[in-house]
Structure formats: structure tokens, C-alpha cells
Design an enzyme around this catalytic site. Structure first.
Site, PDB file in Angstrom:
ATOM      1  N   LYS A 211      13.057  29.551  27.564  1.00 37.19           N
ATOM      2  CA  LYS A 211      13.506  30.086  26.503  1.00 37.19           C
ATOM      3  C   LYS A 211      13.106  31.435  26.220  1.00 37.19           C
ATOM      4  O   LYS A 211      13.664  32.348  25.887  1.00 37.19           O
ATOM      5  CB  LYS A 211      12.755  29.281  25.299  1.00 37.19           C
ATOM      6  CG  LYS A 211      13.099  29.518  23.869  1.00 37.19           C
ATOM      7  CD  LYS A 211      14.678  29.682  23.700  1.00 37.19           C
ATOM      8  CE  LYS A 211      15.122  28.108  23.613  1.00 37.19           C
ATOM      9  NZ  LYS A 211      14.577  27.239  22.385  1.00 37.19           N
TER      10      LYS A 211
ATOM     11  N   TYR B 282      18.134  27.823  31.994  1.00 33.26           N
ATOM     12  CA  TYR B 282      17.873  26.845  30.524  1.00 33.26           C
ATOM     13  C   TYR B 282      18.866  25.682  30.561  1.00 33.26           C
ATOM     14  O   TYR B 282      19.079  25.421  31.764  1.00 33.26           O
ATOM     15  CB  TYR B 282      18.140  27.722  29.239  1.00 33.26           C
ATOM     16  CG  TYR B 282      17.250  26.986  28.147  1.00 33.26           C
ATOM     17  CD1 TYR B 282      15.995  27.104  28.224  1.00 33.26           C
ATOM     18  CD2 TYR B 282      17.947  26.459  27.183  1.00 33.26           C
ATOM     19  CE1 TYR B 282      15.107  26.360  27.444  1.00 33.26           C
ATOM     20  CE2 TYR B 282      16.969  26.095  26.078  1.00 33.26           C
ATOM     21  CZ  TYR B 282      15.767  26.040  26.094  1.00 33.26           C
ATOM     22  OH  TYR B 282      15.091  25.525  25.082  1.00 33.26           O
TER      23      TYR B 282
END
Length: 354
Positions: free
Chosen positions: A210, A139
Site C-alpha cells: 500500500k 498489490y
């Protein structure tokens, strides 16, 4: 359990809970080379040897060198792998060693995405056992660069795409998703990816990343997670001019046509997967607030940029006020900018004050 078209039965390791064995059910097949799936209207492979071989190409089943000798025999893949078996700990050690030897974070991102698309079990074992080290690659901050270069480093399809060209056929697209049960959807339209602006379909890295963290941190099974990108065009001219751009090469559509596409998608998703959570991610301001207000009392949904960030921030403020002594109402807050996060934080602080 998971069903696979194998001539033989067997079991494989669960990708989220290492050491837990999932049953692999047997589906009897003919020896013909191919047949037409009457529901899909397309050719499907039914040759037994071919199906067994393609078990190694299914990331949700493949555990590569960690298949035991008994599993290899039961699944009909004996001889299709190097003869030595390696337990997961050794495979993790090998992968981490390779990652640490790569020169740049973007290279580590690409390596990890390749691993996710080939050996899901090993990918999540690496991620869960080295979370602090791997999170910046999966991420932020690396995913921002990955999104900017998405079409140029593309390797495997991930998630689901719904575009304006699919209007009227979105239910069929949702039916194409192989998972029988989905609990969490993270959806973006790519208009405001991190602080990078309108990246269109290049923003798919955000919902994919995510949901990787949802599995690694919260233990949600990866087969229960669905990343989605809504493609209504992009207002970034450099992407329209990019020969490798993966989305519609046209200005972004707004208004009634946009709303109808979102409505059709959400209707199809909630019909096939009742009770699922739909998380809005990185929508532009013009759509983020109004879509949240439109759907928050109709379906299970939240906007991470507006509500998630605000919740974490308010929790930090509560702790600070408690440590300092005093009341929240006596504090003064200054915001730089009025984006989704800033506005969401301000709204939640005010709601708590009053």
C-alpha cells in the site's frame, strides 16, 4: 538531504523525483575497523572504505549503474561498480524486460521487492513509469499470494514489527526506525488479510504494498512512509505449524492485553512523529470498528477498509444517480455479507441519505 558516514561528500538522485539531486552530507570517521555506538550499545562500522562500499547496500542512496563518474569519485565508490554508467531510462528498460520474461506474477513480485530493497530509486522509477502494468504485482491480486507464501519467499526485512514480547519496550523499537520524519503509517495486525483470513505476520505485504502505491501515485517520499505489523499471534493452525512462519506461534490474543499493546505503539509513534497519519489496514471486524471509534478523534487516523472503500463506493453511486436522474434516498441497496467494507459502505450511504 540525507546524511551518510562517508569519507567524502557528494550527491545522489532523489528516488521520488528523478533528476532532482539530493546532497549527501559528510560525516568524518576514524580509520578504526569498528566502534561501539554509545546510544545503541552495538558495534558500528567506521572503516572509511567499508562505509563507502556499504553506500551501495543502502537502497535509499544506491542508484547502482546510474552513479556518474563524478559521483563515484566523490563518494569513494570508484571501481566498486562496472565502469560503464547507465541512465535511469536504460535501467528501467532492462528491469521491465527482465520482469516480462519471468513466468509467474509471484516471481515478478519477488523480483520487484528485491529491487526495492537494493535500489529504491530505480524501483520507484519502474513503478511510476509503468504503473498500470506493475500495480497488479505490487498489490492486488499478486500480493495475496505473496502474503500466503511470505515466510517461504522472504528475502529482506521491510517495515517494523511489534509483538506481545515487546510490551514495555515499544518506544525503543520506534526509536530504532532510521527515518527522522515519518508522515504516513500503514498498520495491520494480519487478522483479515484481503479475503484470505488470518495470516498473522505474513500480512506484512499489505502495508508494504500500500505504501509503495502512496509513493508511486501520490508522490509521498518513501522515507516518510512506515509499514507496521502488530503480532499478537494467529488463529490459523497451518501457520502455527509452518516452520517458516515469521510470527508468534500461538493463538491470537484479544482483550485488554491487545488494547494495551496498540495503545503503547500509538503513543510511541505520535510522540516521535507528531501529526503523522495512521492508517488501519486489514484488521478483523472485532477490532476494526472499535479501534477506529477509539482513536479517530484522538489522532490523525482512518480505516481504509471501512472508510476508504466506502468513500470510493459512494462517489460511484453519486455519479450513477446523477447519470440516471433521481435522488439517492429513492434507491434501494442490497449488501452481501457484513464485513468491514460492506458495513462501512452502508453506514456512509445512510449518513448521506439522512
Amino acid at each position: 538531504s540525507c546524511s551518510v558516514g562517508s569519507a567524502k561528500g557528494g550527491s545522489v538522485a532523489d528516488p521520488v523525483k528523478p533528476g532532482v539531486i539530493m546532497e549527501v552530507k559528510v560525516a568524518k570517521t576514524s580509520d578504526s575497523k569498528e566502534a561501539v555506538d554509545p546510544k545503541r550499545g552495538r558495534c558500528v562500522m567506521t572503516n572509511i572504505a567499508s562505509i563507502n562500499y556499504y553506500l551501495l547496500r543502502d537502497p535509499s542512496i544506491n542508484i547502482d549503474l546510474s552513479f556518474s563518474k563524478e559521483e563515484r569519485k566523490a563518494l569513494g565508490i570508484n571501481g566498486l561498480l562496472p565502469p560503464e554508467t547507465l541512465d535511469f531510462n536504460l535501467q528501467v528498460k532492462r528491469v521491465v524486460g527482465v520482469l516480462r520474461g519471468l513466468p509467474k506474477p509471484i516471481h515478478r513480485y519477488s523480483f520487484l521487492m528485491n529491487l526495492q530493497c537494493t535500489n529504491e530509486s530505480l524501483f520507484y522509477r519502474v513503478l511510476a513509469s509503468h504503473l498500470a502494468e506493475m500495480m497488479p504485482y505490487i498489490y492486488t491480486p499478486t500480493v495475496g499470494e505473496a502474503c500466503q507464501k511470505f515466510g517461504h519467499i522472504y528475502q529482506f526485512p521491510q517495515g517494523m514489527y511489534v509483538s506481545l514480547k515487546d510490551k514495555g519496550n515499544i518506544a525503543e523499537i520506534v526509536e530504532n526506525w532510521p527515518a527522522a520524519s515519518v508522515q504516513v503509517v500503514v498498520v495491520t495486525d494480519g487478522e483479515r488479510i484481503l479475503g484470505l483470513g488470518d495470516l498473522g505476520t505474513y500480512g506484512m505485504g499489505i502495508p508494504v504494498g500500500k505504501l509503495c502505491l502512496y509513493t508511486a501515485c501520490a508522490g509521498i517520499h518513501p522515507q516518510k512512509c512506515l509499514p507496521i505489523t502488530i503480532d499478537v499471534g494467529t488463529n490459523t493452525q497451518s501457520l502455527i505449524d509452518d516452520e517458516f512462519y515469521t510470527g508468534l506461534k500461538q493463538p491470537r490474543v484479544r482483550g485488554a492485553e491487545y488494547d494495551a499493546l496498540v495503545e503503547e505503539l500509538f503513543a510511541a509513534l505520535t510522540k516521535r512523529y507528531p501529526g503523522l497519519l495512521i492508517q488501519f489496514e486489514d484488521f478483523g471486524n472485532t477490532n476494526a470498528f472499535r479501534l477506529l471509534e477509539k482513536y479517530r478523534n484522538k489522532i490523525c487516523t482512518f480505516n481504509d477498509d471501512i472508510q476508504g472503500t466506502a468513500s470510493v463506493t459512494l462517489a460511484g453511486i453519486f455519479s450513477a444517480v446523477k447519470a440516471k436522474g433521481g435522488r439517492l434516498q429513492d434507491e434501494m441497496f442490497v449488501f452481501q455479507g457484513a464485513g468491514e467494507a460492506g458495513t462501512g459502505i452502508a453506514d456512509l450511504i445512510v449518513a448521506q441519505m439522512v
